[in-house]
Design an enzyme around this catalytic site. Structure first.
Site, PDB file in Angstrom:
ATOM      1  N   SER A 192      49.936   6.139  13.419  1.00 25.06           N
ATOM      2  CA  SER A 192      49.206   6.206  12.057  1.00 25.06           C
ATOM      3  C   SER A 192      47.673   5.591  12.121  1.00 25.06           C
ATOM      4  O   SER A 192      47.109   5.799  13.182  1.00 25.06           O
ATOM      5  CB  SER A 192      50.040   6.265  11.163  1.00 25.06           C
ATOM      6  OG  SER A 192      49.391   7.054   9.986  1.00 25.06           O
ATOM      7  N   ASP A 246      54.098  17.263  11.993  1.00 31.22           N
ATOM      8  CA  ASP A 246      53.418  16.135  11.298  1.00 31.22           C
ATOM      9  C   ASP A 246      52.351  16.756  10.297  1.00 31.22           C
ATOM     10  O   ASP A 246      51.218  17.230  10.693  1.00 31.22           O
ATOM     11  CB  ASP A 246      52.676  15.174  12.146  1.00 31.22           C
ATOM     12  CG  ASP A 246      52.338  13.633  11.378  1.00 31.22           C
ATOM     13  OD1 ASP A 246      52.086  13.807  10.229  1.00 31.22           O
ATOM     14  OD2 ASP A 246      52.277  12.813  12.058  1.00 31.22           O
ATOM     15  N   HIS A 257      56.024  12.924  10.816  1.00 28.25           N
ATOM     16  CA  HIS A 257      55.265  11.618  10.860  1.00 28.25           C
ATOM     17  C   HIS A 257      56.252  10.528  11.224  1.00 28.25           C
ATOM     18  O   HIS A 257      56.684   9.705  10.435  1.00 28.25           O
ATOM     19  CB  HIS A 257      54.377  11.279   9.801  1.00 28.25           C
ATOM     20  CG  HIS A 257      53.294  10.250   9.986  1.00 28.25           C
ATOM     21  ND1 HIS A 257      52.137  10.648  10.700  1.00 28.25           N
ATOM     22  CD2 HIS A 257      53.299   9.066   9.503  1.00 28.25           C
ATOM     23  CE1 HIS A 257      51.604   9.464  10.608  1.00 28.25           C
ATOM     24  NE2 HIS A 257      52.051   8.675   9.917  1.00 28.25           N
TER      25      HIS A 257
END
Length: 650
Positions: free
Chosen positions: A199, A305, A336
């Site tokens: 991320s 995601d 995610h």
């Protein structure tokens, strides 16, 4: 230097270096052994050196008249330094080490009374330090023990980590304390650095690589952002109801909260909710600098995601490919999620081989392995020698009106006519797909006949829509749907495709304060009648330019091309491929200021899909099956997806 040549030279040099070291340190009998293909856990993790340094970034983000220093916590094996040997570095630069936690178990850094790190989150230090690597965990500016202000992917964010790479290579200064202190050099490392992170952390790896910094040899961006505009907007359509100023406040340290109001205001002013592209977004666009990348790139992303959406890896991958960057990719069915939590054993083994090859120079064959690993069904993986596969062609498909309003067909031949729908912000892609075979007022759907053979899409799609709005504003959504029964990972569940178990498995060495044992997971699945596998959104007012959106003229025709999320999906024999065009995608984009009815001109509307085998493959897959719409009915899918957490979650 071409990338393949770089690898060949590095393998040659590494082999020669290993041969010299073998001759120096081993017995005559062992001196004739083959060069190693795998680093082994021969060093003590319990006795590893733990230290902290503060690296000078050269910037003064908080405006206090002093350049900012970022904290870098280091765990490295003690034995190589005593033997006069230098080690490579694995680095994770993160804003999450004190505010939010890292990984599936939300681990934080902990420290002893001397301020040295005790628990380093995740398994990287536990596993790789005994194998002869140093691990460095960097606090981005404005977070944890670092100076400065969080600028959300901007110059300071990237410089936080780049300065550490420079220090590891003797080009920057570091000190033993945050203020004052003794200068310290990184004499224990050979400077060869690999960055990794999920991320925001992986985003920093992308951004640092895009500076072309020397010494950064590889990056492993997991679910990472490649352009921050595309995190907040989709071609002018707002994805979230907040901006980077709110995100900065979410991760800032107490010191930064007190001193960084001016930076937060600059972030807010530079990111208007109009969706216009501004200089702030140009600074935070790493794709434009792909030509500068020297490092190899191992991309990992969940194809479902909906936090860091897959457009990010698609446009980054394509830009790197254009510049000949050495690449590898894993694509899962998850949202995610870190690969450590959906394919743990294979992930640790692959990452080990990747770092051994890239940072130690071992010729272990990973550069000759298939480029792509793709999850086809939960825990069932396929590989591709290249990605997208050779023979993939952008193939234009056209929507055609059917016998029922809003339920048409999809084929190779263009057609005239129109379809009309009215934006309903209360409905989502799940509602549209569930009623694909039924006339409903909020969408237009177009379906192929049942396929007579599998059809694979691999890469990024676009959908061009020509529409006439009834009001001064309109948002558009286009989604691709696999219409047919399947069992998939439940990406719309809060854990986005995994279930966390109570049992633990261990990956590396542990100490009393830093365990290498983590909770196991398993796939969380859903049985569905359809799968939405690619999406794209746009504001029709930005049809001419991202730089400035304009009010629409009711009754005037506009054309806009929507960029759909990158994916790799096989529509199986017997299923149908469908395209849906609609307005607001509930919880995934914000609605426009009006509630428009749009009339879509089919002659100016088409989809360009990356089909393996191109138009010929589509023709074969749809041959011999009647292109009639199925009977109306309601279909089951995952629950309505949403993005409850508007941060690039750790």
């Amino acid at each position: 230097m071409p990338t393949r040549t770089r690898f060949t030279i590095w393998r040659t040099l590494a082999t020669a270096t290993v041969a010299i070291l073998t001759a120096l340190f081993l017995t005559p009998a062992a001196a004739h052994a083959a060069p190693p293909r795998e680093s082994r856990p021969v060093y003590s993790y319990a006795d590893a050196i733990r230290e902290s340094v503060w690296v000078d970034t050269g910037l003064d983000g908080d405006g206090d008249g002093k350049t900012d220093r970022v904290a870098a916590d280091i765990v490295r094996p003690a034995e190589p330094a005593r033997q006069g040997r230098k080690v490579p570095v694995i680095m994770d630069a993160s804003p999450y080490y004190s505010c939010c936690g890292r990984g599936n178990e939300s681990q934080l850094k902990t420290y002893d009374a001397s301020g040295h790190v005790v628990q380093m989150p995740l398994f990287y230090d536990n596993y790789f330090v005994p194998r002869g690597y140093a691990f460095v965990g960097v606090d981005l500016t404005g977070t944890n023990r670092s100076d400065g202000c969080v600028d959300v992917g901007g110059r300071s964010d990237i410089q936080s980590a780049k300065a550490v790479v420079d220090w590891l290579n003797g080009r920057a200064r570091a000190y033993t304390s945050r203020t004052g202190g003794t200068p310290v050099r990184a004499g224990w490392t050979n400077g060869r650095t690999g960055m990794i992170g999920k991320s925001w952390d992986g985003t920093i790896a992308n951004g640092v690589a895009a500076t072309g910094v020397k010494g950064l040899k590889t990056i492993v961006p997991i679910a990472a952002i490649s352009s921050w505009y595309d995190y907040y907007f989709a071609q002018g359509a707002p994805l979230y109801d907040g901006g980077p100023d709110e995100l900065a406040g979410y991760v800032e340290s107490d010191d930064a909260q007190a001193h960084c109001a001016a930076v937060r205001k600059k972030l807010a002013d530079g990111s208007p909710r109009s969706g216009d592209w501004t200089p702030l977004w140009t600074e935070r666009d790493y794709v434009k600098d792909a030509a500068k990348v020297r490092a190899s790139v191992f991309v990992v992303h969940g194809m479902q995601d909906l936090n860091v959406r897959t457009k990010h890896f698609g446009q980054w991958w394509d830009a790197l490919a254009r510049h000949g960057v050495e690449r590898k990719i894993w694509l899962s069915q998850t949202g995610h999620v870190d690969p450590f939590d959906y394919r743990r054993g294979a992930w640790v083994d692959t990452l080990h081989r990747w770092f051994d090859h890239e940072l130690l120079g071992y010729d272990n064959g990973i550069d000759r392995a298939p480029m792509a690993d793709i999850e086809r069904h939960p825990d069932q993986w396929a590989t591709s020698r290249a990605w997208p596969p050779l023979g993939t062609r952008a193939t234009t498909l056209h929507p055609v009106s059917g016998t029922r309003a809003g339920v048409g067909t999809l084929g190779l031949r263009p057609a005239a006519g129109t379809e009309t729908f009215t934006d309903d912000p209360k409905l989502s892609e799940s509602d549209w797909a569930a009623h694909l075979t039924t006339s409903t007022p909020e969408k237009a759907g177009f379906l192929t006949a049942p396929l007579t053979r599998d059809l694979r899409l691999s890469g990024s799609s676009t959908v061009t829509v020509t529409a006439t709005p009834s009001t001064t504003s309109a948002h558009l959504t286009a989604v691709l749907v696999d219409l047919g029964p399947d069992t998939i990972r439940d990406y719309a569940d809060h854990a986005e495709g995994i279930t966390t178990l109570t049992d633990r498995t261990c990956w590396g060495k542990s100490t009393a304060g830093d365990s290498a044992c983590f909770k196991e997971t398993k796939a969380k699945t859903a049985t569905v009648d359809y799968t939405v596998f690619s999406r794209g959104w746009a504001d029709l007012g930005h049809h001419a330019s991202l730089g400035k959106g304009v009010p629409l003229t009711p009754g005037k025709k506009y054309t806009v091309t929507l960029d759909l999320a990158a994916t790799d999906h096989v529509v199986p024999k017997g299923h149908r491929l469908a395209l849906v065009v609609a307005g607001t995608d509930k919880d995934l984009i914000d609605p426009p200021s009006t509630k428009p009815t749009l009339t879509v001109a089919l002659s100016g509307t088409h989809a360009k899909l990356p089909l393996v085998g191109g138009a010929a493959a589509f023709a074969r897959a749809t041959a011999g099956s009647a292109a009639t719409a199925p009977a109306p009915g309601s279909l089951n899918g995952v629950r309505t997806p949403h993005t409850a957490q508007h941060i690039p979650a750790p």
